[in-house]
Design a protein around this motif. Structure first.
Motif, PDB file in Angstrom:
ATOM      1  N   MET A   4       0.834  -1.079  -0.087  1.00  0.00           N
ATOM      2  CA  MET A   4      -0.069   0.010  -0.041  1.00  0.00           C
ATOM      3  C   MET A   4       0.846   1.359  -0.063  1.00  0.00           C
ATOM      4  O   MET A   4       1.850   1.460   0.963  1.00  0.00           O
ATOM      5  N   LYS A   5       0.713   2.173  -1.071  1.00  0.00           N
ATOM      6  CA  LYS A   5       1.239   3.469  -0.991  1.00  0.00           C
ATOM      7  C   LYS A   5       0.632   4.529   0.115  1.00  0.00           C
ATOM      8  O   LYS A   5      -0.592   4.507   0.031  1.00  0.00           O
ATOM      9  N   ILE A   6       1.337   5.024   0.767  1.00  0.00           N
ATOM     10  CA  ILE A   6       0.903   5.735   1.758  1.00  0.00           C
ATOM     11  C   ILE A   6       1.234   7.329   1.340  1.00  0.00           C
ATOM     12  O   ILE A   6       2.471   7.744   1.094  1.00  0.00           O
ATOM     13  N   ASP A   7       0.200   8.152   1.074  1.00  0.00           N
ATOM     14  CA  ASP A   7       0.483   9.477   0.555  1.00  0.00           C
ATOM     15  C   ASP A   7       0.348  10.526   1.472  1.00  0.00           C
ATOM     16  O   ASP A   7       0.109  10.134   2.619  1.00  0.00           O
ATOM     17  N   GLU A   8       0.394  11.999   1.232  1.00  0.00           N
ATOM     18  CA  GLU A   8       0.424  12.947   2.273  1.00  0.00           C
ATOM     19  C   GLU A   8      -1.032  12.918   2.965  1.00  0.00           C
ATOM     20  O   GLU A   8      -1.051  13.234   4.134  1.00  0.00           O
ATOM     21  N   ILE A   9      -2.080  12.744   2.308  1.00  0.00           N
ATOM     22  CA  ILE A   9      -3.267  12.487   3.006  1.00  0.00           C
ATOM     23  C   ILE A   9      -3.418  11.386   4.053  1.00  0.00           C
ATOM     24  O   ILE A   9      -3.745  11.611   4.974  1.00  0.00           O
ATOM     25  N   ASP A  10      -2.961  10.434   3.722  1.00  0.00           N
ATOM     26  CA  ASP A  10      -2.750   9.258   4.697  1.00  0.00           C
ATOM     27  C   ASP A  10      -1.915   9.682   6.014  1.00  0.00           C
ATOM     28  O   ASP A  10      -2.179   9.305   6.846  1.00  0.00           O
ATOM     29  N   ARG A  11      -0.788  10.147   5.507  1.00  0.00           N
ATOM     30  CA  ARG A  11      -0.029  10.754   6.819  1.00  0.00           C
ATOM     31  C   ARG A  11      -0.701  11.666   7.587  1.00  0.00           C
ATOM     32  O   ARG A  11      -0.503  11.483   8.680  1.00  0.00           O
ATOM     33  N   LYS A  12      -1.641  12.601   6.994  1.00  0.00           N
ATOM     34  CA  LYS A  12      -2.371  13.424   8.010  1.00  0.00           C
ATOM     35  C   LYS A  12      -3.297  12.977   8.734  1.00  0.00           C
ATOM     36  O   LYS A  12      -3.408  12.982   9.841  1.00  0.00           O
ATOM     37  N   LEU A  13      -3.931  11.727   8.117  1.00  0.00           N
ATOM     38  CA  LEU A  13      -5.030  11.067   8.866  1.00  0.00           C
ATOM     39  C   LEU A  13      -4.368  10.523   9.957  1.00  0.00           C
ATOM     40  O   LEU A  13      -4.860  10.127  11.170  1.00  0.00           O
ATOM     41  N   ILE A  14      -3.150   9.554   9.759  1.00  0.00           N
ATOM     42  CA  ILE A  14      -2.534   8.788  10.760  1.00  0.00           C
ATOM     43  C   ILE A  14      -1.998   9.628  11.909  1.00  0.00           C
ATOM     44  O   ILE A  14      -2.303   9.404  12.955  1.00  0.00           O
ATOM     45  N   ALA A  15      -1.468  10.996  11.473  1.00  0.00           N
ATOM     46  CA  ALA A  15      -1.137  11.911  12.534  1.00  0.00           C
ATOM     47  C   ALA A  15      -2.302  12.458  13.436  1.00  0.00           C
ATOM     48  O   ALA A  15      -2.083  12.347  14.700  1.00  0.00           O
ATOM     49  N   TYR A  16      -3.474  12.651  12.826  1.00  0.00           N
ATOM     50  CA  TYR A  16      -4.638  13.387  13.597  1.00  0.00           C
ATOM     51  C   TYR A  16      -5.125  12.097  14.309  1.00  0.00           C
ATOM     52  O   TYR A  16      -5.518  12.265  15.630  1.00  0.00           O
ATOM     53  N   LEU A  17      -4.988  10.843  13.838  1.00  0.00           N
ATOM     54  CA  LEU A  17      -5.594   9.665  14.547  1.00  0.00           C
ATOM     55  C   LEU A  17      -4.623   9.573  15.834  1.00  0.00           C
ATOM     56  O   LEU A  17      -5.055   8.936  17.033  1.00  0.00           O
ATOM     57  N   GLN A  18      -3.050   9.464  15.655  1.00  0.00           N
ATOM     58  CA  GLN A  18      -2.412   9.563  16.861  1.00  0.00           C
ATOM     59  C   GLN A  18      -2.646  10.303  17.679  1.00  0.00           C
ATOM     60  O   GLN A  18      -2.805  10.065  18.912  1.00  0.00           O
ATOM     61  N   ALA A  19      -2.978  11.550  17.594  1.00  0.00           N
ATOM     62  CA  ALA A  19      -3.195  12.551  18.369  1.00  0.00           C
ATOM     63  C   ALA A  19      -4.503  12.374  19.316  1.00  0.00           C
ATOM     64  O   ALA A  19      -4.601  12.744  20.362  1.00  0.00           O
ATOM     65  N   ASN A  20      -5.395  11.940  18.535  1.00  0.00           N
ATOM     66  CA  ASN A  20      -6.853  11.772  19.200  1.00  0.00           C
ATOM     67  C   ASN A  20      -7.854  10.814  18.268  1.00  0.00           C
ATOM     68  O   ASN A  20      -8.283  11.047  17.140  1.00  0.00           O
ATOM     69  N   CYS A  21      -7.597   9.574  18.650  1.00  0.00           N
ATOM     70  CA  CYS A  21      -8.325   8.379  17.829  1.00  0.00           C
ATOM     71  C   CYS A  21      -9.815   8.561  18.171  1.00  0.00           C
ATOM     72  O   CYS A  21     -10.515   7.752  17.583  1.00  0.00           O
TER      73      CYS A  21
END
Length: 158
Positions: free
Chosen positions: A1-18
């Motif tokens: 799976m390719k992780i793009d910038e939007i995926d990275r942002k989603l992951i960052a937000y979910l890590q901060a507050n799932c």
């Protein structure tokens, strides 16, 4: 799976507050709710997102002592490594366990309520495990940083 910038942002937000809603996440990353939910499901299905947790204050739940335990096995054959790993998975006191390079084979972080609990863990579990050659323990005096957050900076897709 390719992780793009939007995926990275989603992951960052979910890590901060799932607990953010899909709608909140979608707004923050510039998507509508449906494509945002689809991306999250794909990240979960691919194993990029392995689960969601609550980060617990160990002091407030009565587990103020963290002990880092280095373990050396008598032999590093697959069967001994597997036996050790299987035992560790059954012991709730072991919060983290890493197979290591260097002088020791494993590094464990053990969380307990008091010294007597650690002594019981050591005597009743770790020292009774077949194949353990030596054990060294270091008690943490304080926690400077503890994080489950992966540092995702902007970069080319993975």
């Amino acid at each position: 799976m390719k992780i793009d910038e939007i995926d990275r942002k989603l992951i960052a937000y979910l890590q901060a507050n799932c607990l953010l809603t899909v709608q909140d996440l979608a707004e923050r990353v510039g998507l509508s709710a449906s494509p945002c939910a689809r991306r999250i499901r794909l990240l979960e299905k691919a194993g990029v997102i392995k689960g969601y947790v609550a980060v617990i204050d160990l002091m407030k739940v009565g587990l103020p002592i963290s002990v880092f335990v280095s373990v050396k096995l008598e032999r590093q054959r697959e069967e001994e490594l597997d036996r050790f790993s299987e035992a560790i998975m059954r012991w709730p006191e072991v919060a983290d366990c890493y197979l290591m390079t260097g002088q020791r084979d494993y590094l464990l972080r053990v969380v307990v309520s008091d010294l007597a609990s650690f002594e019981r863990f050591l005597k009743d579990k770790l020292t009774r495990l077949e194949g353990v050659a030596s054990i060294e323990s270091s008690f943490a005096l304080g926690e400077v940083k503890r994080s489950l957050v992966v540092p995702l900076e902007s970069r080319r897709p993975v």
